[in-house]
Design a protein around this motif. Structure first.
Motif, PDB file in Angstrom:
ATOM      1  N   LEU A 115      38.409  22.791  43.410  1.00  0.00           N
ATOM      2  CA  LEU A 115      37.346  21.788  43.517  1.00  0.00           C
ATOM      3  C   LEU A 115      37.516  20.695  42.460  1.00  0.00           C
ATOM      4  O   LEU A 115      37.335  19.504  42.745  1.00  0.00           O
ATOM      5  CB  LEU A 115      35.978  22.455  43.374  1.00  0.00           C
ATOM      6  N   SER A 118      40.583  18.523  43.305  1.00  0.00           N
ATOM      7  CA  SER A 118      40.255  17.673  44.459  1.00  0.00           C
ATOM      8  C   SER A 118      39.325  16.536  44.055  1.00  0.00           C
ATOM      9  O   SER A 118      39.445  15.416  44.549  1.00  0.00           O
ATOM     10  CB  SER A 118      39.603  18.520  45.559  1.00  0.00           C
ATOM     11  N   ILE A 126      31.955  17.396  45.315  1.00  0.00           N
ATOM     12  CA  ILE A 126      31.664  18.824  45.246  1.00  0.00           C
ATOM     13  C   ILE A 126      30.209  19.025  45.638  1.00  0.00           C
ATOM     14  O   ILE A 126      29.303  18.521  44.984  1.00  0.00           O
ATOM     15  CB  ILE A 126      31.900  19.378  43.825  1.00  0.00           C
ATOM     16  N   GLN A 130      28.957  24.377  48.076  1.00  0.00           N
ATOM     17  CA  GLN A 130      30.230  24.918  47.596  1.00  0.00           C
ATOM     18  C   GLN A 130      30.069  25.576  46.221  1.00  0.00           C
ATOM     19  O   GLN A 130      30.623  26.646  45.964  1.00  0.00           O
ATOM     20  CB  GLN A 130      31.275  23.806  47.538  1.00  0.00           C
ATOM     21  N   SER A 249      39.093  23.007  49.766  1.00  0.00           N
ATOM     22  CA  SER A 249      37.950  23.503  48.997  1.00  0.00           C
ATOM     23  C   SER A 249      37.285  24.697  49.667  1.00  0.00           C
ATOM     24  O   SER A 249      37.016  25.720  49.039  1.00  0.00           O
ATOM     25  CB  SER A 249      36.922  22.382  48.786  1.00  0.00           C
TER      26      SER A 249
END
Length: 295
Positions: A115, A118, A126, A130, A249
């Motif tokens: 995460l 990314s 994010i 998640q 993710s």
């Protein structure tokens, strides 16, 4: 509705692929009963799988997704090197210094690393969902291995650092997969990455460990073939397909089922104890995965 079906099929591919990858640990323990070295066992796994990846690469059609540039092949080599070679090598090195329970807990911080990477490099947001799903799965993994933690002062930090590097390099591979798979296609990307990793392992053997590999009992080679087919070839394509459907993710969250499936397989095939705390941890991880797939 169609997007929901794609997501659901991605979850199934991710779970089955991760469980098959996890079965590798059980087969490795079974092979160690025959006094095979770690380097040779890793070599057998990749040598037996390499012909299949080469054959699949040649018979697969080149996808017409996006224009592939020379730099993309450079990134493919890089991610193949760090994902299935370097991450495994760091993991094996770290296991020399710390207990397996602690290793698994450190290794499975990689969803958070996915995460973060990314967010930094791909500017992906994010979500709260998640973050909460990761919290649930981490709690389940920690609960499952709490009783196995035995902290040792000597080499603890070195082992922990090596396992962290394994988690970091694998997280980088997961992020790179999500970016490159749309360009190369699932089958060709996976084939290229695994061929690169296999060549790295073969080169390592030729440079650092050229001992005889033909002196082991037949059971070692049979386990090597089983690892190649059921814990390398099949799950590698399933995982790449899951990443293509879910994104890096979401896949990284679902992959938290990995250590849980390992202890369950070890219970059935290695007669290792399965405590109520580990069963509770498995249930918590599954709940975290369920939450991550809810729309």
């Amino acid at each position: 509705m169609q997007n929901s079906n794609i997501f659901s099929s991605g979850v199934v591919l991710a779970v089955v692929g991760v469980v098959l990858f996890s079965a590798k640990a059980v087969m490795v323990k079974m092979a160690y009963l025959y006094n095979v070295s770690t380097e040779h066992l890793l070599l057998f796994r990749m040598l037996f799988s390499l012909p299949f990846y080469i054959a699949i690469l040649f018979i697969s059609k080149s996808p017409q997704y996006k224009e592939i540039k020379l730099l993309d092949y450079g990134w493919l080599i890089f991610f193949g090197f760090i994902g299935y070679y370097l991450a495994s090598y760091f993991d094996f090195l770290g296991l020399q210094y710390i207990k397996a329970g602690l290793e698994r807990i450190i290794l499975f911080i990689y969803p958070t690393l996915v995460l973060i990477i990314s967010r930094i490099f791909l500017k992906k947001r994010i979500t709260k969902q998640q973050i909460f799903a990761i919290f649930i799965t981490y709690f389940g993994v920690l609960a499952s291995f709490w009783g196995e933690l035995h902290f040792e002062a000597s080499h603890l930090f070195l082992g922990g650092f090596l396992i962290f590097m394994s988690a970091l390099t694998y997280a980088m591979y997961i992020v790179g997969s999500g970016w490159l798979i749309p360009k190369f296609g699932t089958i060709r990307f996976t084939s290229y990455a695994m061929i690169i990793a296999s060549l790295c392992i073969i080169i390592q053997y030729l440079i650092w460990n050229r001992e005889n590999i033909f002196e082991y009992p037949a059971e070692v080679y049979i386990l090597g073939v089983m690892m190649a087919i059921f814990s390398t070839i099949i799950p590698s394509y399933m995982v790449s397909s899951a990443i293509a459907k879910l994104g890096a993710s979401n896949f990284s969250i679902i992959a938290s089922i990995g250590p849980i499936s390992t202890i369950i397989l070890a219970y059935f095939f290695l007669n290792e104890n399965l405590s109520m705390l580990q069963i509770l941890g498995a249930i918590i991880v599954i709940l975290g995965i369920y939450y991550s797939r809810k729309k």
